[in-house]
Write a protein that holds these residues in place. Structure first.
Motif, PDB file in Angstrom:
ATOM      1  N   GLY A  73      91.024  15.546  -3.425  1.00 17.26           N
ATOM      2  CA  GLY A  73      91.182  16.967  -3.726  1.00 17.26           C
ATOM      3  C   GLY A  73      92.614  17.387  -3.501  1.00 17.26           C
ATOM      4  O   GLY A  73      93.051  17.523  -2.361  1.00 17.26           O
ATOM      5  N   CYS A  74      93.376  17.520  -4.599  1.00 17.47           N
ATOM      6  CA  CYS A  74      94.781  17.915  -4.442  1.00 17.47           C
ATOM      7  C   CYS A  74      95.070  19.052  -5.399  1.00 17.47           C
ATOM      8  O   CYS A  74      94.245  19.417  -6.235  1.00 17.47           O
ATOM      9  N   CYS A 111      95.073  11.938  -6.551  1.00 18.00           N
ATOM     10  CA  CYS A 111      94.431  11.886  -5.237  1.00 18.00           C
ATOM     11  C   CYS A 111      93.230  10.938  -5.177  1.00 18.00           C
ATOM     12  O   CYS A 111      92.698  10.686  -4.112  1.00 18.00           O
ATOM     13  N   ASP A 163      97.055  19.001  -7.802  1.00 19.68           N
ATOM     14  CA  ASP A 163      97.163  18.491  -9.171  1.00 19.68           C
ATOM     15  C   ASP A 163      95.806  18.346  -9.850  1.00 19.68           C
ATOM     16  O   ASP A 163      95.725  18.301 -11.078  1.00 19.68           O
ATOM     17  N   CYS A 164      94.749  18.256  -9.042  1.00 21.22           N
ATOM     18  CA  CYS A 164      93.394  18.227  -9.620  1.00 21.22           C
ATOM     19  C   CYS A 164      93.191  19.438 -10.541  1.00 21.22           C
ATOM     20  O   CYS A 164      92.432  19.401 -11.508  1.00 21.22           O
ATOM     21  N   CYS A 180      91.013  11.951 -10.404  1.00 19.49           N
ATOM     22  CA  CYS A 180      92.345  12.557 -10.474  1.00 19.49           C
ATOM     23  C   CYS A 180      93.377  11.463 -10.237  1.00 19.49           C
ATOM     24  O   CYS A 180      93.249  10.666  -9.325  1.00 19.49           O
TER      25      CYS A 180
HETATM   26 ZN   LIG Z   1      93.860  15.487  -7.236  1.00 17.06          ZN
END
Ligand SMILES: [Zn+2]
Length: 568
Positions: A450-451, A564, A453-454, A561
């Motif tokens: 979970g980042c 991550c 960029d997700c 993703c």
């Molecule tokens: Zn991510």
């Protein structure tokens, strides 16, 4: 006149009859005595152990509170009965008084008072548990009571403390108590007041206050002193050392175990000469208003768990300043505020700071405001850019980060640097949509899946420059300026920034409480203003109004993703 008198009689009759109906139904023997002056019903009710003589003040309309019930001449200390006999019938939550039904209200109150008195009578012949739970309330009703504010921590350690006496006392408190050797809270008006020694004494058993009708006396003080341990006696001697040559005014705060848990604390003020309590002088009861950080936090619903936590807030603009305020109000113990900006005319009306702070570095002014408002909150300020602060920061004590910069590019870069710190901490990223479209908050971790960029992918999972969360369709100019290019801003107001900030603060508090899974919180506004201005919105904005946060979270973080977790 005669007519009015008759009407009053009829009304009192109606109250009595309704009361009698209820008593009859329960088998309680009720007698009506001569009515008191004004609108008072005098009643006698037969209880299990004794007869209760009650005076019920039926002053109408009973719309704001239940009628007062006074019990005559109780011989015992009764729980929920004040020194003057007033029965503390509580206006139970959820009870709404009906203006047209006075007789019902009176009858109901008499029943409640009777139930309470019967219970208190049982308590009085037993261990008085209920009475001693309510001791502070009883103490505050003693005759001649005065008020004292106390910054003395209510704990198990007897010690000498400092008292200030406010002779003018325009405020509620007359006495101010503080710890010996530490400065008084800034809101105590004691700077110019004389001070004297006092003592905080921890008793192992509760002491009984004067019974209804009785008064505090030197004998009560002597009784307390006689229960002192050798160590307490030493403290006491030190406290009254000034009385060798002249009379000394002294106050004693006594702390007693409360059967329901915790401790009660009450005060006594009296005079001492040559170490002896003067028998013929007044002993004044002091009702103690607790002014400790721990009490105010608990009473104000601030989280005790958050008290040990340290959160860094990047960006102290409209949203960030409100996040900082909400975190401090919720009990967060330490905040570091990072922002190089100064408060300006452009910020007023959509910032936690007000116009009196224009020209101030935001972080400096916020530190002052937050520490002034919330006791026990430590605030560090950093008047630098986020990246600059991070390059030099010692992150050992940090428990979480809030990113409220309003600049997506910078936020993504900062989020990546935070992911490099090598440990898992909650990271909340929050931002606003223009006008009344809504706001977002993401709970992420500096480690694991979970980042940020997700969020920057399209429906197929390919990289995208606009976030999936966007409410405003891309490619539209929404900034406005009032005075030219140099004053470009995104229009939104205080309601929008506060709502968004509350989502972010709530996510951070949940994370500190142990909920660390990635989560997406949002609110979608009416968009009335946005529609008026002809802005196009995304399908997600329409869907968001009825979407559940759990589903939206899954949509964002439920897929591979590149950055991550496995996937492209
Ligand atoms: Zn991510």
């Amino acid at each position: 006149m005669i007519e009015a008198a008759t009407q009053l009689e009829q009304e009192l009759d109606a109250c009595f009859q309704r009361t009698r109906d209820l008593c009859d139904a329960r088998g309680i023997v009720l007698t009506r005595l001569d009515d008191g002056p004004g609108r008072r019903l005098n009643l006698r009710l037969a209880g299990q152990r004794c007869e209760w003589r009650l005076e019920v003040d039926c002053t109408w309309p009973c719309t704001t509170k239940l009628p007062n019930v006074v019990v005559h001449a109780p011989r015992e200390l009764l729980a929920h009965v004040g020194w003057a006999g007033l029965v503390c019938v509580s206006d139970s939550q959820g009870l709404s008084l009906d203006e047209g039904r006075e007789a019902d209200v009176v009858a109901h109150t008499v029943q409640e008072a009777f139930n309470l008195l019967e219970r208190s009578a049982e308590d009085a012949v037993g261990d008085k548990t209920e009475f001693f739970d309510e001791l502070e309330g009883y103490w505050s009703g003693l005759p001649g009571v005065t008020w004292g504010r106390s910054a003395v921590e209510v704990n198990e350690v007897s010690r000498n403390i400092v008292m200030h006496v406010d002779g003018e006392a325009p405020r509620l408190a007359l006495w101010y108590f503080t710890e010996h050797g530490s400065s008084a809270p800034r809101e105590f008006p004691v700077a110019k007041l004389p001070w004297a020694r006092a003592m905080y004494a921890v008793l192992t058993e509760p002491v009984s206050p004067p019974k209804p009708g009785g008064k505090l006396s030197a004998a009560d003080v002597e009784q307390v002193l006689s229960s002192f341990s050798p160590e307490q006696k030493q403290l006491w001697q030190r406290c009254v050392s000034g009385s060798a040559k002249k009379k000394q005014a002294v106050a004693l705060l006594i702390s007693m175990p409360r059967p329901a848990g915790g401790r009660s604390v009450v005060g006594l003020a009296f005079s001492v000469h040559k170490g002896q309590v003067l028998p013929n002088e007044l002993v004044t009861p002091i009702s103690v208003l607790r002014h400790t950080v721990s009490y105010m936090r608990e009473r104000g619903g601030a989280s005790t768990a958050a008290a040990e936590k340290h959160i860094v807030v990047f960006g102290c603009g409209s949203v960030g300043s409100e996040v900082a305020d909400a975190l401090a109000a919720s009990g967060t113990g330490r905040l570091t505020l990072v922002d190089p900006d100064f408060m300006s005319e452009d910020n007023v009306f959509r910032h936690a700071l007000g116009r009196d702070r224009i020209g101030w570095p935001k972080v400096v002014a916020l530190r002052e405001e937050l520490t002034r408002k919330y006791p026990g909150v430590a605030v560090d300020e950093a008047k630098v850019e986020a990246q600059e602060w991070l390059a030099k920061a010692d992150l050992d004590s940090v428990d979480g980060f809030v990113l409220a910069l309003g600049l997506p590019t910078l936020e993504r870069s900062l989020a990546w640097r935070l992911r490099a710190i090598g440990k898992a901490l909650p990271m909340v990223v929050t931002w606003l949509e223009p006008l009344d479209l809504g706001g977002h908050s993401l709970l992420l971790s500096t480690n694991g899946e979970g980042c940020l960029d997700c969020v920057y992918r399209d429906e197929e999972g390919a990289d995208a420059l606009t976030p999936q969360t966007a409410f405003l369709a891309p490619g539209q100019a929404v900034t406005r300026n009032l005075t030219g290019c140099s004053s470009i801003f995104v229009p939104y107001g205080a309601i929008q920034s506060r709502r968004t900030a509350l989502l972010a603060a709530e996510q951070m508090l949940q994370a500190l409480d142990g909920g660390a899974a990635p989560a997406y919180a949002f609110w979608a506004g009416d968009g009335i203003e946005a529609t008026k201005q002809g802005l196009r919105t995304t399908p997600w904005w329409s869907a968001a109004k009825s979407a559940l946060p759990a589903d939206a979270t899954k949509r964002l973080f439920g897929r591979p993703c590149r950055r991550c977790r496995n996937g492209s």
